[in-house]
Design an enzyme around this catalytic site. Structure first.
Site, PDB file in Angstrom:
ATOM      1  N   ASP B 128     -32.006   4.211 -78.942  1.00  0.00           N
ATOM      2  CA  ASP B 128     -31.394   3.938 -77.638  1.00  0.00           C
ATOM      3  C   ASP B 128     -31.114   2.449 -77.531  1.00  0.00           C
ATOM      4  O   ASP B 128     -31.646   1.644 -78.290  1.00  0.00           O
ATOM      5  CB  ASP B 128     -32.311   4.395 -76.497  1.00  0.00           C
ATOM      6  N   GLU B 193     -36.944   3.676 -75.727  1.00  0.00           N
ATOM      7  CA  GLU B 193     -37.654   2.389 -75.820  1.00  0.00           C
ATOM      8  C   GLU B 193     -37.220   1.400 -74.750  1.00  0.00           C
ATOM      9  O   GLU B 193     -38.051   0.739 -74.113  1.00  0.00           O
ATOM     10  CB  GLU B 193     -37.431   1.785 -77.219  1.00  0.00           C
TER      11      GLU B 193
END
Lengths: 509, 509
Positions: B128, B193
């Site tokens: 991500d 994250e």
């Protein structure tokens, strides 16, 4: 609105009036005492207040500007009905944040009588109000005058439509009873007070040699008593010097993980600077700041003895459990006539709920000093700057400091031995059967200082609203008792000032 | 996406490769050195990064959640193409502020090889990215990989898509060349994250006895070198203890005119409390706070001697003109291995531009301590609370104080004598012809501490991005050189760790 009705109506409420018309001496002028507080709700005193309150003359929000202008027109008609010579001083335009220009409401300058043998009393008032919406938490419609338990609720009832009408009705009473007014009367009525009296100072300056040239006394009735029961006269307010302290570090906000520990953080510097200003008991630590504070005289001290002031009630009103001081005298002295310093906040730092581990690069602390006579604004400015620069230099920080005074309003102090204070005291004794509290206000009321400073005339603040009137709140009211007694006491004042003025002129001759 | 192409392509880029397939000894494994940095832009290393960067896998904004899930699927296909056994661990749902629930992207758990004679290396990464829009100030489209002057620009190039692909391509090289992998490899790849790794800790705990049971080494490549030219290995991060200090006065905000001078103002108390925390040079004033800071050993000191670090360049990078300290050693020690305290801001006070003469009734100061080994979170919490309560009690304020630790993340410290640090150092020497800087990070990287704490395995941070990669910024990039060298150095590392591991096993036998 029927001016004729307005003119005639007070007759109906001065029941039991008796007066030898040929001798309008104060001793016999008992008519004001007979105003019936139980009068019918459709009597004209209440009808007028009902009409005025119905106008949403909110000067803060641009979209209601036309209502402010309409309110000015209504007030002007009322004054014309009294026989006053009314001028609408068209102020210019207001520039809004979006660049749009909207018209400022005109300022009313009105005159009634010009007998050179009589003193001239000028009354200041404002017909604009703070914003109010039912959904803000009002229990009644803010623009529908509503009586509950002897209180008249509505926006503007006490701030400032009610007091203006009380003054107008006092004059109306003389007219209705065909008694010669004992004084020449002037009115200066504005519609921008709640938005900072935009444009007014300019008009006062311009009219200083004209409208104000023959004015002897200026009366403002735009504040409140100290308590709910005892009348008061206000002879002073504190000033306000607002400062910004900017500490600037690097070019951008930093991350406390990445650089915490190796840079001089602007926030630490600012916090230390702000912490150097005032101690835990509210004593200001800036060297020399108290040097010019007028010494407390014995005569002044005595004024505090008779003031009725309940510390416990005051705590409840402002929502705190404790004060720094324990006596009435200390609380009043530190509210009114000693300076205070408050820290309001910080711009540029993290202010939201939650966590953000930022090292802000540029932070601006905001604090203000409520200064008192005879503190000088430019001296205060210099003392603050020199002190903060000194504190900062001792930190050996590599950040940049900028201290500036963003706004400075002078304190106001009147001489309570002036004729109009004596006259107002007598009028209060007559109507309320007690001596007024001689009070000050800890807040800054710029209009009093501006009028005194620009015109050099005697200025008095003569409140008729009680301490619990809730100016600006969602439960603004004036009590029926205070509203009607306001008319009585203003009428009595007009008689008394004409007498005291003559005495003072005799004294000085 | 053609898995077959992905599998075959690296062959084309290992030009000039020569290796006796029967003896895959490190000494002869020079293939990684021959990776051509001038390779065509449509080579697979760049093609893959182009494809990955094209996915707007922004985990912060809910509306792009499906793209994060699609990105996880793409990464899973890449791993399957390597021959890995891939499991998608479906995490649960995320509850948004508005109450809505949206799915969390699955976490990839992948395994490649299970030879009990080989060590098992687990690689952590996240696919991500932070939000990025062209209009944020990007000079290139953030989702179109664009090469300018040897740098590959695009969101996620360095954080963290590039490093994951470098790892995948390192493994692909062995496969493509039909060389036996010298280690068993596992992957744990998440997609949340940048939003705080929601759900990951739970999965790590749950998988501790399964997925992680046979793991020997965990490698994270989610940070940067200290400089732009010299490779680095990271062996520690500071922790983060976030505190809130709430001072509450009366029931409502007050007006500085009305009550300034008679009440204990919450802001003055808070400012004094915050000012008691840290002095002008960043030294924390909380008694005992330094007691548990690990003493600086001679061996540790020596690590700093060889670090290449230009103070002037660092100043320019973070946008400041001065540091508190003047030597490289002091700056690095105070960034990495001594605690720091930063004040972030105040909630509840006036924070806007302009003036507001308010006395806020309830203000909350926010500060945090970047703590280091062996400071204990609960000790720090106690020290902070006791100290602030003591400072407050000496003020005799009637306000209420509440101090609380809102978030506590432990520091992370690895033992640089562990086999994988030795292996990584050798790999770096081989690829970059220089020793790595042995560095720490002043920020908190929770995943390192969580993985070490939960699994008790050796954790290493092995960055391939350079200091100027601009993670999270509008000019995020990885250089072509670092991206390709990343594949080389990871491939070399896999060979080295198998050797060093064997030696260390031998040592311990």
């Amino acid at each position: 609105f029927d001016p004729k009705l307005s003119y005639m109506a007070p007759i109906s409420i001065f029941r039991g009036y008796y007066l030898k018309k040929s001798e309008p001496r104060i001793e016999t002028l008992s008519f004001c005492m007979t105003l019936d507080e139980d009068m019918n709700y459709d009597c004209l005193l209440l009808q007028n207040l009902h009409k005025w309150v119905a106008v949403e003359s909110d000067s803060v929000q641009p979209q209601t500007r036309q209502e402010v202008i309409r309110m000015i027109d209504i007030a002007a008609e009322n004054l014309q009905a009294l026989g006053a010579d009314v001028t609408l001083d068209n102020a210019s335009f207001q520039q809004l944040f979006d660049g749009q220009h909207i018209p400022l409401p005109p300022v009313i300058l009105a005159k009634l009588g010009k007998d050179p043998l009589k003193p001239t009393v000028c009354f200041y008032g404002h017909v604009d109000v703070m914003p109010a919406k039912r959904e803000d938490g009002w229990k009644t419609d803010p623009y529908t005058l509503t009586e509950i338990d002897g209180n008249l609720y509505g926006r503007g009832t006490t701030d400032n439509k009610g007091p203006i009408l009380a003054w107008i009705h006092a004059v109306t009473a003389f007219k209705a009873l065909s008694i010669d007014l004992p004084v020449n009367i002037k009115f200066i009525i504005e519609g921008m007070e709640e938005a900072g009296s935009i444009g007014l100072e300019e008009i006062i300056e311009r009219e200083n040699e004209r409208f104000f040239s023959d004015v002897d006394y200026i009366v403002i009735s735009d504040n409140l008593w100290l308590t709910t029961k005892k009348p008061a006269l206000t002879y002073g307010t504190r000033g306000n010097a607002c400062f910004s302290v900017e500490v600037e570090g690097g070019e951008k906000d930093l991350h406390s993980g990445g650089v915490g520990g190796i840079v001089h953080e602007p926030m630490s510097d600012l916090i230390a600077l702000l912490d150097s200003l005032v101690n835990a008991s509210g004593h200001i630590l800036i060297p020399g700041i108290y040097d010019d504070v007028a010494p407390l005289t014995e005569e002044e001290k005595k004024l505090y003895d008779t003031i009725e002031f309940d510390l416990q009630e005051h705590k409840v009103n402002i929502g705190v459990k404790n004060f720094i001081y324990n006596t009435k005298e200390d609380i009043l002295l530190h509210t009114w006539r000693f300076p205070s310093l408050s820290i309001h906040g910080i711009e540029g730092a993290f202010y939201e709920p939650g966590i953000k581990t930022v090292i802000p690069s540029r932070v601006i602390g905001k604090f203000s000093i409520r200064q008192v006579p005879h503190m000088n604004l430019s001296t205060v400015e210099r003392q603050v700057k020199e002190y903060l620069e000194d504190v900062f230099s001792k930190r050996n920080s590599t950040n940049k400091l900028r201290v500036s005074m963003k706004m400075g309003a002078m304190p106001w102090l009147a001489n309570i031995n002036e004729p109009q204070y004596k006259a107002a005291k007598k009028a209060i004794q007559r109507v309320f059967k007690k001596d007024p509290d001689m009070i000050r206000d800890g807040s800054t009321i710029p209009i009093a200082q501006i009028l005194q400073d620009k015109t050099k005339k005697s200025v008095m603040m003569f409140p008729i609203g009680a301490a619990d009137d809730g100016e600006h709140s969602q439960k603004e009211k004036i009590s029926r008792h205070n509203y009607i007694s306001g008319t009585k006491v203003f009428a009595s004042f007009l008689l008394e000032i004409s007498k005291v003025h003559k005495e003072s002129q005799g004294d000085s001759n």
